[in-house]
Design a protein around this motif. Structure first.
Motif, PDB file in Angstrom:
ATOM      1  N   GLU A 118     -21.336  -5.419  39.565  1.00 29.61           N
ATOM      2  CA  GLU A 118     -22.818  -4.794  40.652  1.00 29.61           C
ATOM      3  C   GLU A 118     -21.465  -4.103  41.260  1.00 29.61           C
ATOM      4  O   GLU A 118     -22.327  -2.725  41.235  1.00 29.61           O
ATOM      5  CB  GLU A 118     -23.203  -6.115  40.635  1.00 29.61           C
ATOM      6  N   ILE A 119     -20.130  -4.033  41.911  1.00 29.02           N
ATOM      7  CA  ILE A 119     -19.801  -3.081  42.706  1.00 29.02           C
ATOM      8  C   ILE A 119     -19.391  -2.267  41.505  1.00 29.02           C
ATOM      9  O   ILE A 119     -19.478  -0.649  42.913  1.00 29.02           O
ATOM     10  CB  ILE A 119     -18.703  -3.760  43.163  1.00 29.02           C
ATOM     11  N   SER A 120     -18.721  -2.101  40.474  1.00 23.49           N
ATOM     12  CA  SER A 120     -18.660  -0.509  40.308  1.00 23.49           C
ATOM     13  C   SER A 120     -18.275  -0.665  38.597  1.00 23.49           C
ATOM     14  O   SER A 120     -17.972  -1.882  38.476  1.00 23.49           O
ATOM     15  CB  SER A 120     -17.390  -0.268  40.611  1.00 23.49           C
ATOM     16  N   GLN A 121     -18.756   0.482  37.667  1.00 23.58           N
ATOM     17  CA  GLN A 121     -18.733   0.718  36.632  1.00 23.58           C
ATOM     18  C   GLN A 121     -17.793   0.592  35.974  1.00 23.58           C
ATOM     19  O   GLN A 121     -17.311   0.428  34.590  1.00 23.58           O
ATOM     20  CB  GLN A 121     -19.337   1.339  36.037  1.00 23.58           C
ATOM     21  N   MET A 122     -16.279   0.451  37.192  1.00 26.81           N
ATOM     22  CA  MET A 122     -15.195   0.690  36.537  1.00 26.81           C
ATOM     23  C   MET A 122     -14.082  -0.931  35.814  1.00 26.81           C
ATOM     24  O   MET A 122     -14.060  -0.821  34.706  1.00 26.81           O
ATOM     25  CB  MET A 122     -13.987   0.718  37.800  1.00 26.81           C
ATOM     26  N   PHE A 123     -14.725  -1.836  36.480  1.00 26.99           N
ATOM     27  CA  PHE A 123     -14.690  -3.388  36.136  1.00 26.99           C
ATOM     28  C   PHE A 123     -15.430  -3.122  34.742  1.00 26.99           C
ATOM     29  O   PHE A 123     -14.214  -3.612  33.885  1.00 26.99           O
ATOM     30  CB  PHE A 123     -15.826  -3.942  37.259  1.00 26.99           C
TER      31      PHE A 123
ATOM     32  N   PRO B 172      -3.620 -12.384  39.290  1.00 24.52           N
ATOM     33  CA  PRO B 172      -5.206 -11.880  40.999  1.00 24.52           C
ATOM     34  C   PRO B 172      -5.853 -10.925  40.555  1.00 24.52           C
ATOM     35  O   PRO B 172      -4.535 -10.068  38.682  1.00 24.52           O
ATOM     36  CB  PRO B 172      -4.096 -11.361  41.556  1.00 24.52           C
ATOM     37  N   GLN B 173      -7.365 -10.659  40.486  1.00 24.40           N
ATOM     38  CA  GLN B 173      -8.238  -9.265  39.868  1.00 24.40           C
ATOM     39  C   GLN B 173      -7.560  -8.313  39.949  1.00 24.40           C
ATOM     40  O   GLN B 173      -7.277  -7.670  39.269  1.00 24.40           O
ATOM     41  CB  GLN B 173      -9.055  -9.620  40.130  1.00 24.40           C
TER      42      GLN B 173
ATOM     43  N   GLY C 240      -5.135   0.022  34.340  1.00 21.48           N
ATOM     44  CA  GLY C 240      -5.735   1.352  34.536  1.00 21.48           C
ATOM     45  C   GLY C 240      -6.737   1.974  35.612  1.00 21.48           C
ATOM     46  O   GLY C 240      -6.822   3.034  35.697  1.00 21.48           O
ATOM     47  N   ILE C 241      -7.114   0.639  36.174  1.00 26.60           N
ATOM     48  CA  ILE C 241      -8.213   1.395  37.275  1.00 26.60           C
ATOM     49  C   ILE C 241      -7.699   2.488  38.777  1.00 26.60           C
ATOM     50  O   ILE C 241      -7.925   3.159  38.897  1.00 26.60           O
ATOM     51  CB  ILE C 241      -8.530   0.168  38.302  1.00 26.60           C
ATOM     52  N   ASP C 242      -6.315   3.015  39.060  1.00 21.64           N
ATOM     53  CA  ASP C 242      -6.031   3.923  40.051  1.00 21.64           C
ATOM     54  C   ASP C 242      -6.491   5.272  38.777  1.00 21.64           C
ATOM     55  O   ASP C 242      -7.328   6.277  39.699  1.00 21.64           O
ATOM     56  CB  ASP C 242      -4.456   4.059  39.976  1.00 21.64           C
ATOM     57  N   ALA C 243      -6.198   5.366  37.742  1.00 21.07           N
ATOM     58  CA  ALA C 243      -6.210   6.853  36.612  1.00 21.07           C
ATOM     59  C   ALA C 243      -8.212   6.727  37.359  1.00 21.07           C
ATOM     60  O   ALA C 243      -8.779   7.463  36.907  1.00 21.07           O
ATOM     61  CB  ALA C 243      -5.423   6.469  35.892  1.00 21.07           C
ATOM     62  N   ARG C 244      -8.244   5.454  36.444  1.00 17.22           N
ATOM     63  CA  ARG C 244      -9.859   5.534  36.838  1.00 17.22           C
ATOM     64  C   ARG C 244     -10.792   6.561  37.750  1.00 17.22           C
ATOM     65  O   ARG C 244     -11.111   7.080  37.311  1.00 17.22           O
ATOM     66  CB  ARG C 244     -10.471   4.464  35.765  1.00 17.22           C
ATOM     67  N   ALA C 245      -9.634   6.263  38.746  1.00 16.87           N
ATOM     68  CA  ALA C 245     -11.313   6.214  40.219  1.00 16.87           C
ATOM     69  C   ALA C 245     -10.639   7.043  40.339  1.00 16.87           C
ATOM     70  O   ALA C 245     -12.144   8.026  40.856  1.00 16.87           O
ATOM     71  CB  ALA C 245     -10.098   4.228  40.723  1.00 16.87           C
ATOM     72  N   GLN C 246      -9.654   7.289  39.939  1.00 16.76           N
ATOM     73  CA  GLN C 246      -9.215   9.216  40.984  1.00 16.76           C
ATOM     74  C   GLN C 246      -9.920  10.034  39.856  1.00 16.76           C
ATOM     75  O   GLN C 246     -11.168  11.066  40.274  1.00 16.76           O
ATOM     76  CB  GLN C 246      -7.212   9.701  40.113  1.00 16.76           C
TER      77      GLN C 246
ATOM     78  N   LEU D 152     -12.301  -4.247  44.690  1.00 18.88           N
ATOM     79  CA  LEU D 152     -12.460  -4.711  43.200  1.00 18.88           C
ATOM     80  C   LEU D 152     -10.711  -4.961  43.578  1.00 18.88           C
ATOM     81  O   LEU D 152     -10.233  -6.329  43.021  1.00 18.88           O
ATOM     82  CB  LEU D 152     -12.384  -4.152  42.255  1.00 18.88           C
ATOM     83  N   THR D 153      -9.931  -4.632  43.875  1.00 20.07           N
ATOM     84  CA  THR D 153      -8.607  -4.844  44.055  1.00 20.07           C
ATOM     85  C   THR D 153      -7.605  -5.392  45.510  1.00 20.07           C
ATOM     86  O   THR D 153      -6.874  -5.425  45.085  1.00 20.07           O
ATOM     87  CB  THR D 153      -7.869  -3.492  43.853  1.00 20.07           C
ATOM     88  N   HIS D 154      -8.546  -4.838  46.523  1.00 25.27           N
ATOM     89  CA  HIS D 154      -7.586  -5.403  48.198  1.00 25.27           C
ATOM     90  C   HIS D 154      -7.192  -6.486  47.988  1.00 25.27           C
ATOM     91  O   HIS D 154      -8.240  -7.523  47.797  1.00 25.27           O
ATOM     92  CB  HIS D 154      -8.050  -4.559  48.742  1.00 25.27           C
ATOM     93  N   ALA D 155      -6.642  -7.277  48.400  1.00 20.80           N
ATOM     94  CA  ALA D 155      -5.645  -8.683  48.708  1.00 20.80           C
ATOM     95  C   ALA D 155      -6.816  -8.833  49.647  1.00 20.80           C
ATOM     96  O   ALA D 155      -6.828 -10.571  49.187  1.00 20.80           O
ATOM     97  CB  ALA D 155      -4.306  -8.316  48.804  1.00 20.80           C
TER      98      ALA D 155
END
Ligand code: SAH
Length: 361
Positions: free
Chosen positions: A53-58, A289-290, A298-304, A325-328
Motif C-alpha cells: 500500500e506504500i508503493s507500487q515498487m514493492f 532484512p526487507q 533493484g529498488i534504487d534504479a526503479r525509484a529513480q 520501505l528500505t530505511h533501517a
C-alpha cells in the motif's frame, strides 16, 4: 464491554479461561464481530498500512523476483498463490509487472487465500480480468507447481504464549476480572512442544508459538517439494521467538489487547525459524532484512525511473515511500523476507543463501 467481549465472557463463564490463540482468532475472524471480518483495516480510515500500500515498487519487485524464479525452474504451468492478500494491491502489482514475462500470463493462474468477505470483495475489484480464484485455506490450492507469496499474513495468525517456570511453562490464558477480560497464567506444566527451548531460555522468559502456521507451511511444502516452485514470505519478526510480541493497534495507536476485542488489530512477531522448520523438506534462504532484499532486487534504479515523471508533492511522496520501505529506522530492518525452494533449486533473485547457522544475514 464490546459485543464480542460480552460473548467471550459468557463462554469463559461456561468453559473456563481461553487460550490466547482462541481469543486472538475470535477477535480477528469472528464472523459477526471480528476485526478483519467486518472492515477493511487498510482503507483510508484504517489502522495500518503495509508495504504494497506504500508503493507500487514493492509488488513490482516481488513480482519480477517470483517470475524469474518461475523462469529458472523451466516456466511450467503453475499456481501463483497469495495468503492474506488484503486489498489485492500486491497481487495486482505483481500481475501488472509480469505482463512482459514471456508465457507467464498464459501459464500461471492466481489463487487468493482470504478469510474476510469484505477484503475478498476488494481483491476481486482490483483483480478484475485476471484468472483468479479464491480459497478458504491453502489445502484447497491445486496439486501443481506453486509460487507462493505472503506479506503481513503470518503475523495475523493466532499465537499461544508461554512463560518459563523452572523446567515447565505457564500458558497465558484469557479470563474475566470483574467487568473486563484479562490475561492470566496457568499453573506450570512440562510441554513436549517446547522441550527444545529449555536449552536457550531462562526462568521467566516468554516464548510464543503459532500453531496455525504449521499446517499452512506443510501444505505449501508438499506442493513445492513435489512439483517445484518457491515461497516468499515477508513479515516483521526474527529467526527465533523470544519475548512478548503480542500487540494491539486501534485507531493508529498501540492499545491494550484485552480492552476492546474485535475493534483492534492483534498481531505477534513472526518466528521465521518455526516457518522454515515446518517446511523442513524445502531449503531456506538467509533471513533477509526487507531493505537489503529490495535493494538487491533493484529498488534504487526503479525509484529513480519512477521519479523522472514526478514533481512537487508527488515526488516528495514517492521519495518518502522509498525511504519507508528500505530505511533501517522504518521498515528496512524490522521486516524480514524468507525464501523457500526445493532442495537444489536456485533461490529467487535477491535472496542470499543461508549461512551455516541457517539464520539471519
Ligand atoms: N497482505 C496484505 C494484507 C495484510 S493484513 C498487505 O500486505 O497489505 C492480513 C490479511 O490476512 C488480511 O487480508 C486478512 O483478512 C487475512 N487473514 C487473516 N487471518 C487469516 C486466515 N486465518 N486465513 C486467511 N486469511 C487471513
Amino acid at each position: 464491554m464490546t459485543a464480542l467481549a460480552a460473548l467471550l465472557a459468557r463462554r469463559i463463564a461456561v468453559s473456563g479461561p481461553m487460550r490466547l490463540s482462541d481469543y486472538m482468532a475470535e477477535c480477528l475472524l469472528n464472523p459477526l464481530h471480528g476485526y478483519y471480518a467486518t472492515r477493511d483495516p487498510l482503507g483510508a480510515a484504517g489502522d495500518f498500512t503495509t508495504a504494497p500500500e506504500i508503493s507500487q515498487m514493492f509488488g513490482e519487485l516481488i513480482g519480477l523476483c517470483l517470475a524469474q524464479s518461475w523462469l529458472d525452474q523451466g516456466a511450467p504451468r503453475a499456481a501463483l498463490a497469495e495468503a492474506g492478500p488484503g486489498r489485492g494491491t500486491l497481487m495486482a502489482d505483481i500481475w501488472r509487472a509480469t505482463r512482459g514475462v514471456p508465457g507467464f500470463h498464459e501459464r500461471v493462474t492466481l489463487h487468493l487465500i482470504e478469510a474476510s468477505p469484505v477484503l475478498r470483495a476488494a481483491q476481486a475489484a482490483r483483480l478484475a480480468g485476471a484468472p483468479a480464484t479464491w480459497h478458504d485455506s491453502v489445502d484447497a490450492l491445486p496439486d501443481a507447481p506453486l509460487w507462493f507469496v505472503a506479506n503481513e499474513f503470518f503475523d495475523a495468525l493466532p499465537i499461544r504464549q508461554f512463560h518459563r517456570a523452572g523446567d515447565g511453562w505457564r500458558e497465558v490464558v484469557v479470563g474475566v476480572q470483574g467487568e473486563r477480560l484479562a490475561p492470566g497464567l496457568t499453573p506450570p506444566a512440562p510441554l513436549a512442544d517446547l522441550a527444545h527451548r529449555l536449552a536457550d531460555t531462562r526462568d521467566g522468559d516468554i516464548v510464543e508459538t503459532c500453531p496455525a502456521a504449521r499446517p499452512v507451511m506443510q501444505a505449501i511444502q508438499q506442493r513445492i517439494a513435489a512439483h517445484g516452485g518457491a515461497a516468499v514470505i515477508v513479515d516483521y519478526g526474527g529467526w527465533h521467538s523470544l519475548g512478548d510480541t503480542f500487540q494491539a493497534i486501534e485507531d493508529h495507536a498501540f492499545a491494550d489487547p484485552f480492552a476492546n476485542p474485535g475493534r483492534a488489530d492483534l498481531t505477534a512477531h513472526v518466528d521465521f525459524e518455526a516457518l522454515a522448520l515446518a517446511a523442513g523438506g524445502l531449503s531456506a534462504s538467509a533471513l533477509m532484512p526487507q531493505g537489503a532484499l529490495l535493494r538487491a532486487l533493484g529498488i534504487d534504479a526503479r525509484a529513480q525511473r519512477l521519479a523522472r515523471g514526478l514533481g512537487g508533492a508527488a515526488l516528495e511522496q514517492h521519495q518518502a515511500a522509498y525511504r519507508r520501505l528500505t530505511h533501517a529506522q522504518e521498515m528496512g530492518t524490522l521486516f524480514k523476507a524468507l525464501a523457500l525452494v526445493p532442495p537444489g533449486a536456485p533461490l529467487p533473485p535477491g535472496f542470499a543463501p543461508a549461512t551455516a547457522k541457517g539464520s539471519e544475514t
